[in-house]
Design a protein around this motif. Structure first.
Motif, PDB file in Angstrom:
ATOM      1  N   MET A   1     -25.972  89.104  18.369  1.00 57.31           N
ATOM      2  CA  MET A   1     -26.623  87.528  18.360  1.00 57.31           C
ATOM      3  C   MET A   1     -25.681  87.118  17.179  1.00 57.31           C
ATOM      4  SD  MET A   1     -30.174  85.942  18.289  1.00 57.31           S
ATOM      5  CE  MET A   1     -30.589  86.630  19.832  1.00 57.31           C
ATOM      6  N   SER A   2     -24.713  86.114  17.629  1.00 56.61           N
ATOM      7  CA  SER A   2     -24.146  85.629  16.475  1.00 56.61           C
ATOM      8  C   SER A   2     -24.667  84.227  15.929  1.00 56.61           C
ATOM      9  CB  SER A   2     -22.808  85.102  16.737  1.00 56.61           C
ATOM     10  OG  SER A   2     -22.668  84.162  17.856  1.00 56.61           O
ATOM     11  N   THR A   3     -24.538  83.851  14.692  1.00 55.90           N
ATOM     12  CA  THR A   3     -25.178  83.108  13.944  1.00 55.90           C
ATOM     13  C   THR A   3     -24.392  81.501  14.104  1.00 55.90           C
ATOM     14  OG1 THR A   3     -26.366  84.579  12.503  1.00 55.90           O
ATOM     15  CG2 THR A   3     -26.254  82.334  11.771  1.00 55.90           C
ATOM     16  N   ILE A   4     -24.893  80.478  14.320  1.00 53.95           N
ATOM     17  CA  ILE A   4     -24.341  78.943  14.150  1.00 53.95           C
ATOM     18  C   ILE A   4     -25.149  78.317  12.784  1.00 53.95           C
ATOM     19  CG2 ILE A   4     -24.385  76.676  14.793  1.00 53.95           C
ATOM     20  CD1 ILE A   4     -24.848  77.953  17.634  1.00 53.95           C
ATOM     21  N   MET A   5     -24.085  78.315  11.620  1.00 52.72           N
ATOM     22  CA  MET A   5     -24.610  77.418  10.488  1.00 52.72           C
ATOM     23  C   MET A   5     -24.631  76.303  10.681  1.00 52.72           C
ATOM     24  SD  MET A   5     -22.223  79.535   7.910  1.00 52.72           S
ATOM     25  CE  MET A   5     -22.854  78.797   6.484  1.00 52.72           C
ATOM     26  N   VAL A   6     -25.813  75.659  10.278  1.00 49.63           N
ATOM     27  CA  VAL A   6     -26.067  74.122  10.293  1.00 49.63           C
ATOM     28  C   VAL A   6     -25.942  73.857   8.964  1.00 49.63           C
ATOM     29  CG1 VAL A   6     -27.622  72.086  10.877  1.00 49.63           C
ATOM     30  CG2 VAL A   6     -27.218  74.234  12.344  1.00 49.63           C
ATOM     31  N   LEU A   7     -25.069  72.595   8.499  1.00 47.02           N
ATOM     32  CA  LEU A   7     -25.080  72.341   7.283  1.00 47.02           C
ATOM     33  C   LEU A   7     -25.313  70.850   7.130  1.00 47.02           C
ATOM     34  CD1 LEU A   7     -21.651  74.069   6.063  1.00 47.02           C
ATOM     35  CD2 LEU A   7     -23.893  74.850   6.047  1.00 47.02           C
ATOM     36  N   ASN A   8     -26.179  70.470   6.009  1.00 45.16           N
ATOM     37  CA  ASN A   8     -26.464  69.010   6.058  1.00 45.16           C
ATOM     38  C   ASN A   8     -26.111  68.507   4.402  1.00 45.16           C
ATOM     39  OD1 ASN A   8     -28.207  67.991   8.360  1.00 45.16           O
ATOM     40  ND2 ASN A   8     -29.023  69.901   8.165  1.00 45.16           N
ATOM     41  N   GLY A   9     -25.507  67.391   4.546  1.00 44.10           N
ATOM     42  CA  GLY A   9     -25.036  67.019   3.242  1.00 44.10           C
ATOM     43  C   GLY A   9     -25.997  66.261   2.417  1.00 44.10           C
ATOM     44  N   PRO A  10     -25.588  65.136   1.561  1.00 44.83           N
ATOM     45  CA  PRO A  10     -26.652  64.590   0.668  1.00 44.83           C
ATOM     46  C   PRO A  10     -27.354  63.717   1.285  1.00 44.83           C
ATOM     47  CG  PRO A  10     -24.215  63.675   0.334  1.00 44.83           C
ATOM     48  CD  PRO A  10     -24.110  64.872   1.431  1.00 44.83           C
ATOM     49  N   ASN A  11     -28.613  63.417   0.557  1.00 43.90           N
ATOM     50  CA  ASN A  11     -29.740  62.918   1.218  1.00 43.90           C
ATOM     51  C   ASN A  11     -30.300  63.328   2.262  1.00 43.90           C
ATOM     52  OD1 ASN A  11     -29.566  61.251  -1.248  1.00 43.90           O
ATOM     53  ND2 ASN A  11     -27.548  60.351  -0.165  1.00 43.90           N
ATOM     54  N   LEU A  12     -29.831  64.083   3.134  1.00 44.71           N
ATOM     55  CA  LEU A  12     -30.479  64.287   4.386  1.00 44.71           C
ATOM     56  C   LEU A  12     -31.916  65.315   3.973  1.00 44.71           C
ATOM     57  CD1 LEU A  12     -27.176  64.914   6.141  1.00 44.71           C
ATOM     58  CD2 LEU A  12     -29.035  63.486   6.884  1.00 44.71           C
ATOM     59  N   ASN A  13     -32.133  65.884   2.859  1.00 45.55           N
ATOM     60  CA  ASN A  13     -33.412  66.262   2.516  1.00 45.55           C
ATOM     61  C   ASN A  13     -34.589  65.175   2.487  1.00 45.55           C
ATOM     62  OD1 ASN A  13     -31.662  65.508   0.404  1.00 45.55           O
ATOM     63  ND2 ASN A  13     -33.496  65.854  -1.058  1.00 45.55           N
ATOM     64  N   LEU A  14     -33.892  64.109   2.769  1.00 45.39           N
ATOM     65  CA  LEU A  14     -34.818  62.939   2.629  1.00 45.39           C
ATOM     66  C   LEU A  14     -35.376  62.198   4.038  1.00 45.39           C
ATOM     67  CD1 LEU A  14     -33.581  60.558  -0.323  1.00 45.39           C
ATOM     68  CD2 LEU A  14     -35.399  62.320  -0.199  1.00 45.39           C
ATOM     69  N   LEU A  15     -34.755  63.172   5.039  1.00 44.49           N
ATOM     70  CA  LEU A  15     -35.249  62.739   6.517  1.00 44.49           C
ATOM     71  C   LEU A  15     -36.677  62.458   6.444  1.00 44.49           C
ATOM     72  CD1 LEU A  15     -32.702  64.800   8.758  1.00 44.49           C
ATOM     73  CD2 LEU A  15     -32.496  62.139   8.278  1.00 44.49           C
ATOM     74  N   GLY A  16     -36.879  61.509   7.399  1.00 44.14           N
ATOM     75  CA  GLY A  16     -38.426  61.200   7.698  1.00 44.14           C
ATOM     76  C   GLY A  16     -38.923  60.359   6.704  1.00 44.14           C
ATOM     77  N   THR A  17     -38.472  60.060   5.750  1.00 43.81           N
ATOM     78  CA  THR A  17     -38.772  58.999   4.664  1.00 43.81           C
ATOM     79  C   THR A  17     -37.815  58.059   4.318  1.00 43.81           C
ATOM     80  OG1 THR A  17     -38.332  60.319   2.707  1.00 43.81           O
ATOM     81  CG2 THR A  17     -40.426  60.746   3.592  1.00 43.81           C
ATOM     82  N   ARG A  18     -36.472  58.409   4.226  1.00 44.57           N
ATOM     83  CA  ARG A  18     -35.189  57.491   4.063  1.00 44.57           C
ATOM     84  C   ARG A  18     -34.834  56.616   5.522  1.00 44.57           C
ATOM     85  NH1 ARG A  18     -29.164  59.070   3.837  1.00 44.57           N
ATOM     86  NH2 ARG A  18     -28.332  56.863   3.214  1.00 44.57           N
ATOM     87  N   GLU A  19     -35.159  55.498   5.254  1.00 43.84           N
ATOM     88  CA  GLU A  19     -34.507  54.299   6.164  1.00 43.84           C
ATOM     89  C   GLU A  19     -35.011  54.992   7.478  1.00 43.84           C
ATOM     90  OE1 GLU A  19     -30.963  52.572   5.535  1.00 43.84           O
ATOM     91  OE2 GLU A  19     -30.616  54.076   3.846  1.00 43.84           O
ATOM     92  N   PRO A  20     -36.159  55.090   7.785  1.00 46.46           N
ATOM     93  CA  PRO A  20     -36.756  55.599   9.216  1.00 46.46           C
ATOM     94  C   PRO A  20     -36.145  54.753  10.373  1.00 46.46           C
ATOM     95  CG  PRO A  20     -38.726  54.967   7.969  1.00 46.46           C
ATOM     96  CD  PRO A  20     -37.403  54.696   6.996  1.00 46.46           C
ATOM     97  N   ALA A  21     -36.234  53.414  10.141  1.00 46.60           N
ATOM     98  CA  ALA A  21     -35.497  52.613  11.216  1.00 46.60           C
ATOM     99  C   ALA A  21     -34.214  53.032  11.711  1.00 46.60           C
ATOM    100  CB  ALA A  21     -35.401  51.038  10.827  1.00 46.60           C
TER     101      ALA A  21
END
Length: 150
Positions: free
Chosen positions: A1-21
C-alpha cells in the motif's frame, strides 16, 4: 500500500476559524480524516503535513521525491496557501524532485483578489482542483490516483 502525502501551507492550520465564509468551518483535523478515508477507499495511506514555513515544505517535497523513487510514495496533494502566488522555490522543488503534485485550493482563487489569480505551482502540477471547498482534497486524491494509473 503506497502513501499519498498531503501537504498544507501557511495558515491552513487555522481552518475552521479563519474566514469561514471563504474556507468553511471544517478544521485541518477534519480535512485529514477526509483524506485518510478517501485514500483508504482507493487502497492507499495518507501522510499529512502542515507548515507555515516555505523551507519545511520544500524539504517535504524533496523527501516525497526520494520516497517516490523508492516506491514508498505515490505523489502529493498540495495546498500551498499563499505561497501559491509567491514561491518560485516551491515550483522548482516540485520540478527538481520530479514529484507528481495535485494543487488544491479550497476557495476559487480566480474569483478573488487579482494577486491570487497567478500560481507559480500550477505549471509544475499534474493537476489542479480549485473552489470545491475541502472536498477538493478528496478530489485531488482521486485525481492523483487516477492520473498515475492511466
Amino acid at each position: 500500500m503506497s502513501t499519498i502525502m498531503v501537504l498544507n501551507g501557511p495558515n491552513l492550520n487555522l481552518l475552521g476559524t479563519r474566514e469561514p465564509a471563504t474556507y468553511g468551518y471544517e478544521t485541518l483535523a477534519d480535512v485529514e480524516v477526509m483524506c485518510r478515508e478517501a485514500a483508504l477507499s482507493l487502497g492507499h495511506e495518507v501522510e499529512c503535513h502542515q507548515s507555515n514555513h516555505e523551507g519545511v515544505l520544500i524539504d517535504l517535497i524533496h523527501e516525497a521525491g526520494r520516497r517516490i523513487k523508492a516506491g514508498e510514495v505515490l505523489g502529493v496533494v498540495f495546498n500551498p496557501g499563499a505561497y501559491t502566488h509567491t514561491s518560485v522555490a516551491l515550483h522548482d522543488a516540485i520540478k527538481g524532485a520530479e514529484v507528481p503534485v495535485i494543487e488544491v485550493h479550497i476557495s476559487n482563487v480566480h474569483a478573488r483578489e487579482a494577486f491570487r489569480h497567478h500560481s507559480y505551482i500550477s505549471p509544475a502540477a499534474a493537476g489542479i482542483v480549485v473552489g470545491m471547498g475541502v472536498q477538493g482534497y478528496v478530489l485531488g486524491i482521486q485525481g492523483l490516483v487516477h492520473k498515475l494509473k492511466a
